[in-house]
Write an enzyme that holds these catalytic residues in place. Structure first.
Site, mmCIF file in Angstrom:
data_model
loop_
_atom_site.group_PDB
_atom_site.id
_atom_site.type_symbol
_atom_site.label_atom_id
_atom_site.label_comp_id
_atom_site.label_asym_id
_atom_site.label_seq_id
_atom_site.Cartn_x
_atom_site.Cartn_y
_atom_site.Cartn_z
ATOM 1 N N GLY A 33 0.828 -1.206 0.000
ATOM 2 C CA GLY A 33 0.000 0.000 0.000
ATOM 3 C C GLY A 33 0.861 1.254 0.000
ATOM 4 N N ASP A 46 0.368 -8.779 1.793
ATOM 5 C CA ASP A 46 -0.690 -7.909 1.262
ATOM 6 C C ASP A 46 -1.572 -8.721 0.322
ATOM 7 O OD1 ASP A 46 -2.018 -5.716 -0.294
ATOM 8 O OD2 ASP A 46 -0.640 -4.462 0.844
ATOM 9 N N ASN A 47 -2.870 -8.459 0.326
ATOM 10 C CA ASN A 47 -3.756 -9.155 -0.626
ATOM 11 C C ASN A 47 -4.079 -8.303 -1.853
ATOM 12 O OD1 ASN A 47 -5.527 -7.293 0.371
ATOM 13 N ND2 ASN A 47 -7.168 -8.733 0.875
ATOM 14 N N VAL A 105 -4.831 -11.163 5.383
ATOM 15 C CA VAL A 105 -4.492 -11.355 6.804
ATOM 16 C C VAL A 105 -5.715 -11.550 7.705
ATOM 17 C CG1 VAL A 105 -2.278 -10.147 6.614
ATOM 18 C CG2 VAL A 105 -4.317 -8.866 7.348
ATOM 19 N N LYS A 121 -13.432 -6.450 8.661
ATOM 20 C CA LYS A 121 -12.749 -7.728 8.899
ATOM 21 C C LYS A 121 -11.234 -7.545 9.084
ATOM 22 C CE LYS A 121 -14.138 -11.517 6.738
ATOM 23 N NZ LYS A 121 -14.558 -12.374 5.600
ATOM 24 N N ALA A 163 -1.318 0.155 13.161
ATOM 25 C CA ALA A 163 -1.574 1.430 12.482
ATOM 26 C C ALA A 163 -3.002 1.840 12.798
ATOM 27 C CB ALA A 163 -1.385 1.275 10.975
ATOM 28 N N TYR A 212 -14.875 1.933 9.289
ATOM 29 C CA TYR A 212 -13.424 2.162 9.439
ATOM 30 C C TYR A 212 -13.109 2.573 10.881
ATOM 31 C CZ TYR A 212 -8.818 4.293 8.376
ATOM 32 O OH TYR A 212 -7.482 4.631 8.335
ATOM 33 N N LYS A 261 -11.031 0.306 13.691
ATOM 34 C CA LYS A 261 -9.758 0.746 14.280
ATOM 35 C C LYS A 261 -9.872 0.869 15.807
ATOM 36 C CE LYS A 261 -7.119 1.275 10.574
ATOM 37 N NZ LYS A 261 -5.823 0.628 10.348
ATOM 38 N N THR A 274 -2.065 11.588 5.705
ATOM 39 C CA THR A 274 -0.713 11.506 5.161
ATOM 40 C C THR A 274 -0.796 11.509 3.641
ATOM 41 O OG1 THR A 274 -0.032 10.284 7.105
ATOM 42 C CG2 THR A 274 1.379 10.060 5.172
HETATM 43 P P1 NAD Z 1 -3.525 1.752 1.294
HETATM 44 O O1 NAD Z 1 -4.894 1.389 0.880
HETATM 45 O O2 NAD Z 1 -2.617 2.373 0.288
HETATM 46 O O3 NAD Z 1 -2.757 0.491 1.895
HETATM 47 C C1 NAD Z 1 -3.404 -0.527 2.614
HETATM 48 C C2 NAD Z 1 -2.869 -1.867 2.137
HETATM 49 O O4 NAD Z 1 -3.498 -2.916 2.882
HETATM 50 C C3 NAD Z 1 -3.150 -2.130 0.653
HETATM 51 O O5 NAD Z 1 -1.964 -2.511 -0.007
HETATM 52 C C4 NAD Z 1 -4.171 -3.274 0.678
HETATM 53 O O6 NAD Z 1 -4.107 -4.101 -0.461
HETATM 54 C C5 NAD Z 1 -3.798 -3.972 1.990
HETATM 55 N N1 NAD Z 1 -4.873 -4.787 2.544
HETATM 56 C C6 NAD Z 1 -6.170 -4.420 2.783
HETATM 57 N N2 NAD Z 1 -6.847 -5.440 3.327
HETATM 58 C C7 NAD Z 1 -5.971 -6.481 3.445
HETATM 59 C C8 NAD Z 1 -6.079 -7.809 3.944
HETATM 60 N N3 NAD Z 1 -7.228 -8.292 4.428
HETATM 61 N N4 NAD Z 1 -4.965 -8.598 3.928
HETATM 62 C C9 NAD Z 1 -3.792 -8.135 3.439
HETATM 63 N N5 NAD Z 1 -3.634 -6.873 2.958
HETATM 64 C C10 NAD Z 1 -4.718 -6.061 2.963
HETATM 65 O O7 NAD Z 1 -3.665 2.700 2.569
HETATM 66 P P2 NAD Z 1 -2.551 3.539 3.356
HETATM 67 O O8 NAD Z 1 -2.879 4.965 3.233
HETATM 68 O O9 NAD Z 1 -1.207 3.076 2.966
HETATM 69 O O10 NAD Z 1 -2.839 3.107 4.846
HETATM 70 C C11 NAD Z 1 -2.033 2.152 5.517
HETATM 71 C C12 NAD Z 1 -2.443 2.048 6.965
HETATM 72 O O11 NAD Z 1 -2.290 3.302 7.628
HETATM 73 C C13 NAD Z 1 -3.905 1.622 7.154
HETATM 74 O O12 NAD Z 1 -3.998 0.726 8.236
HETATM 75 C C14 NAD Z 1 -4.585 2.924 7.470
HETATM 76 O O13 NAD Z 1 -5.746 2.725 8.238
HETATM 77 C C15 NAD Z 1 -3.509 3.676 8.221
HETATM 78 N N6 NAD Z 1 -3.721 5.129 8.112
HETATM 79 C C16 NAD Z 1 -3.397 5.797 6.961
HETATM 80 C C17 NAD Z 1 -3.646 7.171 6.891
HETATM 81 C C18 NAD Z 1 -3.303 7.976 5.664
HETATM 82 O O14 NAD Z 1 -3.524 9.181 5.653
HETATM 83 N N7 NAD Z 1 -2.722 7.413 4.634
HETATM 84 C C19 NAD Z 1 -4.221 7.853 7.981
HETATM 85 C C20 NAD Z 1 -4.551 7.125 9.111
HETATM 86 C C21 NAD Z 1 -4.279 5.766 9.180
#
Ligand code: NAD
Ligand code: UDP
Length: 309
Positions: free
Chosen positions: A11, A32-33, A58, A92, A115, A146, A150, A176
């Site tokens: 991600g 990652d899925n 996961v 989930k 996270a 969501y 969390k 971010t």
């Molecule tokens: P993103 O969607 O780019 O990355 C999330 C990744 O998780 C993806 O690659 C997705 O394929 C993978 N994923 C989802 N469900 C899955 C599963 N069941 N099994 C395996 N992989 C799975 O999002 P991001 O912005 O990179 O966020 C990453 C983490 O940071 C998340 O947990 C998010 O809640 C947290 N977060 C991000 C932000 C932000 O601003 N980017 C803010 C708060 C929290």
């Protein structure tokens, strides 16, 4: 040096974490899925010694052979557009996925990092948000999938800490942005930059008076790793305390890109928080961390990334 499992490693944030860990000499197992992530984000790491990618969901049992020093659970849809499209998968991965990955950490005697997010504060009635604020979340609204996932994940992480002695860290990440965001992920920074670069209208939801505080991904990852390496359980807010209205962001994007796109107004999504700004006193005190990249500078790098060949 250690061997670290990063869920969500393909991600946006997860792929930057994989890079930073490899850079400092750690080994990385990215799991990652590919629900919202892409192998493109980590393709350049495939040749690196110490990097392994496993395509796996996961929410099912997670098996990793060999020793593991830390598990970083970053898998979850994170953009409102993504989690509204995948409400049950989001619930989930926050619940079952957190349980499975905590189980892995317990089994391996590994440190665990969750996270979490500023969304645990919901539409906050305390401003700026401090870690001791319990939040104001609508559990049955569309964003609840969501936010509540969390919040459950934080509760589960603390239960494994208290009942099983797992050495945990909880990071509450605020908005971010940066290179590797998906151009169509629906988040405000990616939408505005892509629209401005294409000369298309900038879509401000509501009247644009709602606020967010945007942290450049390099600053965010530095803060996350500082918490991982520290002895502080958390939760700790990691975000940039410089607060902007969405309309101010739109104007900055126009300025940075030199675009002449017009600003158009569209309906505000249900339960869209009216204000958000992290209080980072705790991160400054326990981690000696604070962000250094100004919004203009971060927008410029992100724009350059979106306009690459
Ligand atoms: P993103 O969607 O780019 O990355 C999330 C990744 O998780 C993806 O690659 C997705 O394929 C993978 N994923 C989802 N469900 C899955 C599963 N069941 N099994 C395996 N992989 C799975 O999002 P991001 O912005 O990179 O966020 C990453 C983490 O940071 C998340 O947990 C998010 O809640 C947290 N977060 C991000 C932000 C932000 O601003 N980017 C803010 C708060 C929290
Ligand atoms: N937003 C907007 N135009 C867009 C996308 C988002 O005005 O094209 C607004 C959205 O309503 C919210 C803010 O920008 O008030 C941040 O949205 P984002 O989806 O990036 O993240 P959130 O902080 O809401 O999780």
């Amino acid at each position: 040096m250690g061997r670290i499992v990063v869920t969500g490693g393909a991600g946006f944030v997860g792929s930057h974490i994989c890079e930073a860990l490899l850079q400092r000499g750690d080994e990385v197992v990215a799991v990652d899925n590919l629900l919202t992530g892409s192998v493109d984000n980590i393709a350049h790491l495939f040749g690196e010694p110490g990097f392994v990618f496993v395509e796996h969901d996961v929410t099912n049992f997670v098996h990793v052979s060999g020793p593991v020093d830390a598990v970083m659970h970053f898998a979850s849809p994170a953009s409102p557009v993504d989690y509204l499209e995948h409400p049950i998968k989001t619930l989930k991965v926050g619940s079952l996925g957190t349980h499975k990955t905590l189980g892995l950490a317990k089994d391996k005697g590994a440190r665990y990092m969750l996270a979490s997010t500023s969304e645990v504060y919901g539409d906050p009635q305390v401003h700026p948000q401090t870690e001791d604020y319990w939040g104001h979340v609508n559990p049955i609204g569309p964003r609840g999938v969501y936010d509540e996932a969390k919040r459950f994940a934080e509760a589960m992480t603390m239960a494994y800490h208290r009942s099983h002695g797992v050495d945990v860290r909880i990071v509450r990440i605020f908005n971010t942005y940066g290179p590797k965001m998906r151009p169509n992920d629906g988040r405000v920074v990616s939408n505005f930059l892509v629209q401005a670069l294409a000369g298309k209208p900038i879509t401000v939801y509501g009247d644009g008076s709602q606020t967010r505080s945007f942290c450049y991904v390099d600053d965010e990852v530095r803060g996350i790793l500082a918490l991982l390496d520290s002895e502080y359980v958390g939760p700790v807010n990691i975000g940039n305390p410089n607060e902007f209205t969405v309309l101010e962001l739109a104007r900055k994007v126009l300025e940075v890109t030199g675009s002449s796109s017009e600003i158009v107004y569209e309906p505000l999504p249900v339960d869209d928080p009216t204000q958000r700004k992290p209080d980072i006193t705790l991160a400054r005190r326990v981690l000696g961390w604070e962000p250094t990249v100004a919004l203009e500078e971060g927008l410029r790098s992100t724009a350059a990334w979106f306009s690459r060949d």
